[in-house]
Design a protein around this motif. Structure first.
Motif, PDB file in Angstrom:
ATOM      1  N   PRO A   1       0.801  -1.223   0.000  1.00 54.91           N
ATOM      2  CA  PRO A   1       0.000   0.000   0.000  1.00 54.91           C
ATOM      3  C   PRO A   1       0.835   1.276   0.000  1.00 54.91           C
ATOM      4  O   PRO A   1       0.295   2.354  -0.228  1.00 54.91           O
ATOM      5  CB  PRO A   1      -0.834  -0.125   1.281  1.00 54.91           C
ATOM      6  N   PHE A   2       2.133   1.143   0.226  1.00 52.66           N
ATOM      7  CA  PHE A   2       2.995   2.339   0.286  1.00 52.66           C
ATOM      8  C   PHE A   2       3.724   2.594  -1.023  1.00 52.66           C
ATOM      9  O   PHE A   2       3.744   3.725  -1.515  1.00 52.66           O
ATOM     10  CB  PHE A   2       3.989   2.183   1.436  1.00 52.66           C
ATOM     11  N   CYS A   3       4.311   1.522  -1.607  1.00 52.13           N
ATOM     12  CA  CYS A   3       5.062   1.717  -2.846  1.00 52.13           C
ATOM     13  C   CYS A   3       4.427   1.026  -4.047  1.00 52.13           C
ATOM     14  O   CYS A   3       4.957   1.087  -5.163  1.00 52.13           O
ATOM     15  CB  CYS A   3       6.495   1.228  -2.664  1.00 52.13           C
ATOM     16  N   ILE A   4       3.291   0.323  -3.855  1.00 50.56           N
ATOM     17  CA  ILE A   4       2.525  -0.375  -4.903  1.00 50.56           C
ATOM     18  C   ILE A   4       3.389  -1.409  -5.622  1.00 50.56           C
ATOM     19  O   ILE A   4       3.192  -1.688  -6.797  1.00 50.56           O
ATOM     20  CB  ILE A   4       1.923   0.626  -5.911  1.00 50.56           C
ATOM     21  N   ALA A   5       4.352  -1.964  -4.951  1.00 51.36           N
ATOM     22  CA  ALA A   5       5.167  -3.033  -5.525  1.00 51.36           C
ATOM     23  C   ALA A   5       4.547  -4.371  -5.154  1.00 51.36           C
ATOM     24  O   ALA A   5       3.897  -4.510  -4.114  1.00 51.36           O
ATOM     25  CB  ALA A   5       6.590  -2.956  -5.017  1.00 51.36           C
ATOM     26  N   GLU A   6       4.695  -5.357  -6.014  1.00 50.93           N
ATOM     27  CA  GLU A   6       4.144  -6.680  -5.749  1.00 50.93           C
ATOM     28  C   GLU A   6       5.021  -7.427  -4.753  1.00 50.93           C
ATOM     29  O   GLU A   6       6.240  -7.489  -4.906  1.00 50.93           O
ATOM     30  CB  GLU A   6       4.032  -7.477  -7.046  1.00 50.93           C
TER      31      GLU A   6
ATOM     32  N   CYS B   1      10.292  -1.180  -0.028  1.00 50.72           N
ATOM     33  CA  CYS B   1      10.348   0.058   0.777  1.00 50.72           C
ATOM     34  C   CYS B   1      10.591  -0.214   2.256  1.00 50.72           C
ATOM     35  O   CYS B   1      10.673   0.728   3.055  1.00 50.72           O
ATOM     36  CB  CYS B   1       9.080   0.876   0.595  1.00 50.72           C
ATOM     37  N   THR B   2      10.685  -1.454   2.634  1.00 53.35           N
ATOM     38  CA  THR B   2      10.981  -1.920   4.008  1.00 53.35           C
ATOM     39  C   THR B   2       9.951  -1.452   5.025  1.00 53.35           C
ATOM     40  O   THR B   2      10.242  -1.385   6.215  1.00 53.35           O
ATOM     41  CB  THR B   2      12.389  -1.468   4.446  1.00 53.35           C
ATOM     42  N   ARG B   3       8.742  -1.104   4.601  1.00 51.70           N
ATOM     43  CA  ARG B   3       7.696  -0.698   5.543  1.00 51.70           C
ATOM     44  C   ARG B   3       7.098  -1.946   6.212  1.00 51.70           C
ATOM     45  O   ARG B   3       6.997  -3.018   5.616  1.00 51.70           O
ATOM     46  CB  ARG B   3       6.576   0.060   4.814  1.00 51.70           C
ATOM     47  N   ASP B   4       6.651  -1.747   7.454  1.00 51.63           N
ATOM     48  CA  ASP B   4       6.017  -2.831   8.194  1.00 51.63           C
ATOM     49  C   ASP B   4       4.551  -2.957   7.728  1.00 51.63           C
ATOM     50  O   ASP B   4       3.811  -1.981   7.685  1.00 51.63           O
ATOM     51  CB  ASP B   4       6.072  -2.531   9.694  1.00 51.63           C
ATOM     52  N   LEU B   5       4.153  -4.188   7.398  1.00 54.59           N
ATOM     53  CA  LEU B   5       2.803  -4.429   6.868  1.00 54.59           C
ATOM     54  C   LEU B   5       1.979  -5.309   7.803  1.00 54.59           C
ATOM     55  O   LEU B   5       0.963  -5.860   7.396  1.00 54.59           O
ATOM     56  CB  LEU B   5       2.886  -5.114   5.501  1.00 54.59           C
ATOM     57  N   THR B   6       2.382  -5.422   9.042  1.00 56.45           N
ATOM     58  CA  THR B   6       1.700  -6.324   9.966  1.00 56.45           C
ATOM     59  C   THR B   6       0.233  -5.954  10.129  1.00 56.45           C
ATOM     60  O   THR B   6      -0.652  -6.824  10.150  1.00 56.45           O
ATOM     61  CB  THR B   6       2.409  -6.292  11.337  1.00 56.45           C
TER      62      THR B   6
END
Length: 269
Positions: A5-10, A21-26
């Protein structure tokens, strides 16, 4: 696969963090999975609808075969129609002749009116209420007309023979059928009068169907009858005459048959 949801990468369905983007998706992973499931379901339904539309446009329409009436039933209907619409008026004409001319001794004009009026409704009903056309009923009514006139002559002969006024020896001067050319011609004209009255009724039915029921399926059938009759008249009438008559064919013919019925009926008086 789901989208971050942050960088729209699969990323993988089971990923807890985005490797791009190393964002936490928990906290978002459950919602992302549901969105992915819904997208796949929508795509599947779209493909199915497209396939159904292509089949509907390419498949030939299913035509149910017409169920025609059994042959025996059709024959029974024809016999019933002939009995009611051809033999019925024949019996009425013979009865009118006996009642007016032999029993009551009325003026021949009364019999002329009966001759003109009795066949009219039967000719009308034959076209308006049955599946047969002008040629079929024209032939049936022509036979009925001549049978009526012949039986009238026979009934007159036997009525005189069986009457109290009959004198032995008179049979030498009587006959159930005409014995001269003039007598046969008179009966022929009388039969034509009856036939033209039938024909007038048929043509009035044609005019009624055209004016009041223009979408009636019998109109096309009657049109083909007129085309056949018209082709037959080509050898008799000149093209200019046919062209003039074709404009108001039914109305002109109705008037002509009415006049013919009156003219040949008067000849019997």
């Amino acid at each position: 696969m789901i989208e971050c949801p942050f960088c729209i990468a699969e990323i993988d369905d089971d990923a807890l963090a985005c490797r791009h983007c190393t964002r936490d998706l928990t906290n978002q992973v459950y919602i992302l999975r549901k969105v992915a499931d819904l997208q796949r379901a929508v795509a599947d339904l779209t493909s199915r609808l497209a396939a159904a539309d292509s089949l509907a446009t390419t498949a030939p329409p299913k035509i149910e075969p017409e169920r025609s009436a059994p042959k025996g039933t059709a024959i029974a209907v024809d016999v019933a129609d002939l009995a009611g619409l051809a033999l019925g008026p024949t019996a009425l004409l013979i009865g009118a002749h006996y009642l007016f001319a032999l029993h009551l001794g009325l003026h021949p004009v009364a019999l002329l009116f009966a001759t003109l009026l009795i066949p009219l409704p039967f000719g009308f009903l034959a076209i308006a209420r049955t599946k047969r056309g002008l040629i079929y009923w024209g032939a049936a009514f022509l036979i009925a007309s001549f049978v009526s006139v012949i039986v009238m002559g026979v009934s007159t002969y036997w009525s005189v023979r069986l009457s109290a006024e009959f004198v032995p020896g008179m049979e030498a001067f009587m006959s159930p059928l005409p014995q001269t050319k003039a007598g046969w011609l008179q009966d022929f004209h009388y039969a034509l009068s009856v036939f033209f009255s039938f024909t007038t009724g048929m043509l009035l039915a044609v005019l009624y169907l055209r004016a009041r029921l223009p979408d009636h399926p019998k109109n096309a059938f009657l049109k083909s009858n007129f085309a056949f009759i018209g082709r037959s008249l080509v050898t008799v009438l000149s093209p200019p005459t046919i062209e003039r008559l074709s404009r108001y064919a039914t109305s002109v013919t109705t008037i002509a048959t009415t006049g013919g019925a009156i003219y040949f009926g008067i000849g019997k008086l």
